[in-house]
Design a protein around this motif. Structure first.
Motif, PDB file in Angstrom:
ATOM      1  N   ARG A 148      -1.996  -5.151 -14.755  1.00  0.00           N
ATOM      2  CA  ARG A 148      -0.747  -4.415 -14.919  1.00  0.00           C
ATOM      3  C   ARG A 148      -0.905  -2.925 -14.592  1.00  0.00           C
ATOM      4  N   PRO A 149      -1.955  -2.251 -15.120  1.00  0.00           N
ATOM      5  CA  PRO A 149      -2.132  -0.840 -14.727  1.00  0.00           C
ATOM      6  C   PRO A 149      -2.285  -0.645 -13.229  1.00  0.00           C
ATOM      7  N   ILE A 177       1.175  -0.929 -11.488  1.00  0.00           N
ATOM      8  CA  ILE A 177       1.948   0.296 -11.719  1.00  0.00           C
ATOM      9  C   ILE A 177       1.366   1.452 -10.907  1.00  0.00           C
ATOM     10  N   TYR A 178       0.048   1.579 -10.940  1.00  0.00           N
ATOM     11  CA  TYR A 178      -0.635   2.663 -10.228  1.00  0.00           C
ATOM     12  C   TYR A 178      -0.372   2.600  -8.726  1.00  0.00           C
ATOM     13  N   ASN A 179      -0.567   1.426  -8.127  1.00  0.00           N
ATOM     14  CA  ASN A 179      -0.428   1.305  -6.673  1.00  0.00           C
ATOM     15  C   ASN A 179       1.003   1.530  -6.207  1.00  0.00           C
ATOM     16  N   PHE A 180       1.965   0.971  -6.916  1.00  0.00           N
ATOM     17  CA  PHE A 180       3.366   1.201  -6.530  1.00  0.00           C
ATOM     18  C   PHE A 180       3.756   2.664  -6.756  1.00  0.00           C
ATOM     19  N   SER A 181       3.174   3.305  -7.767  1.00  0.00           N
ATOM     20  CA  SER A 181       3.445   4.727  -8.002  1.00  0.00           C
ATOM     21  C   SER A 181       2.914   5.577  -6.850  1.00  0.00           C
ATOM     22  N   ILE A 182       1.736   5.238  -6.353  1.00  0.00           N
ATOM     23  CA  ILE A 182       1.165   5.965  -5.212  1.00  0.00           C
ATOM     24  C   ILE A 182       2.037   5.766  -3.976  1.00  0.00           C
ATOM     25  N   ILE A 198     -12.568   4.264  -9.998  1.00  0.00           N
ATOM     26  CA  ILE A 198     -12.751   4.007 -11.428  1.00  0.00           C
ATOM     27  C   ILE A 198     -12.299   2.591 -11.776  1.00  0.00           C
ATOM     28  N   PHE A 199     -11.220   2.143 -11.150  1.00  0.00           N
ATOM     29  CA  PHE A 199     -10.770   0.761 -11.351  1.00  0.00           C
ATOM     30  C   PHE A 199     -11.832  -0.224 -10.865  1.00  0.00           C
TER      31      PHE A 199
END
Length: 282
Positions: free
Chosen positions: A67-68, A71-76, A133-134
């Protein structure tokens, strides 16, 4: 001891003289006063992803970060689209010629908009460190390659100088291209993070690498024209840095392309056994 003190004093004086040539508009922006805070951040990043992180994760189960990561990839993706728009409106679709475009150091709305867009692009490089980090937290250590870590380390470091001394002009062309590529690349990562049901839509991974190669060819070609004609760019050293950057990453990505696709080590399984699932490498 006296020699060391003299050497230190000279270094401090040279540093102070050097900063006098910096852009006063960006002096008080976050991380812009000195290159040292970002150097500490970059050093901590390298230490964590290359040493501390893998050791901490050695006897632990991988974290479930689905889930993170979505959210992270679509935010980028959204942020990269915004940066593309801002780079276009502050210059590349609004007055720049794709030739010898000098930095506008005025306080006009358009010049300040370009300078702020450059800072946003610079700051995005720290956010993108989460990529590695992921990988570490998910124990995907094979993905923590020299190419990956070098890219995420060198970009914020060199862009500090770009924002502090030369926030605009022809030196931002590669940032515009990079943002366009990131829209495509992080869309791929976001779809990949959604799970196996979406793998059939990821057949274009090989072409994503090709797009990255085209990016570096265009960067090198754009910068190369200024070594063949007069251009009174305010800080020509940055042209050499960008040109070197384009050539180095072109070579590194060509090497990756050769080993990943020409030798078939990371070909999508659609080309290996006829089904539509990609080899899961993200």
């Amino acid at each position: 001891m006296a020699f060391n003190n003299t050497l230190t004093s000279r270094a401090v004086l040279l540093y102070d003289e050097w900063l006098k040539e910096a852009d006063p508009r960006t002096e008080n922006w976050l991380l812009m006063a000195s290159p040292f805070p970002q150097t500490v951040i970059i050093a901590a990043y390298i230490y964590f992803v290359m040493s501390l992180g893998p050791r901490l994760m050695e006897n632990r189960k991988p974290f479930d970060l689905k889930r993170p990561m979505i959210i992270y990839n679509f935010s980028i993706v959204v942020f990269s689209i915004y940066l593309v728009y801002e780079f276009l409106m502050s210059g590349w679709a609004n007055g720049y010629t794709y030739g010898c475009d000098l930095v506008d150091y005025s306080s006009s709305p358009q010049a300040l908009r370009m300078a702020w867009t450059c800072w946003l692009y610079y700051f995005s490089k720290f956010i993108e460190m989460l990529d590695t980090i992921f990988f570490v937290l998910r124990k995907k250590n094979s993905q923590v390659t020299f190419l990956h870590v070098f890219h995420h380390s060198i970009m914020p470091f060199t862009w500090w100088f770009g924002v502090r001394f030369s926030a605009g002009g022809l030196g931002t062309f590669h940032a515009l291209l990079n943002c366009i590529v990131h829209v495509i690349m992080y869309t791929y990562y976001a779809l990949s993070a959604l799970g196996p049901a979406y793998q059939k839509y990821l057949w274009w991974k090989k072409y994503m690498t090709t797009i990255q190669l085209v990016q570096f060819v265009l960067i090198t070609a754009h910068i190369g024209q200024f070594f063949m004609k007069d251009c009174s760019y305010q800080f020509p050293v940055f042209l050499y840095v960008i040109g070197s950057y384009g050539l180095i990453f072109l070579f590194l990505f060509l090497n990756f392309y050769y080993h990943a696709y020409t030798k078939g080590k990371r070909l999508p399984k659609v080309f290996q056994n006829g089904n539509y699932l990609l080899k899961k490498s993200e």
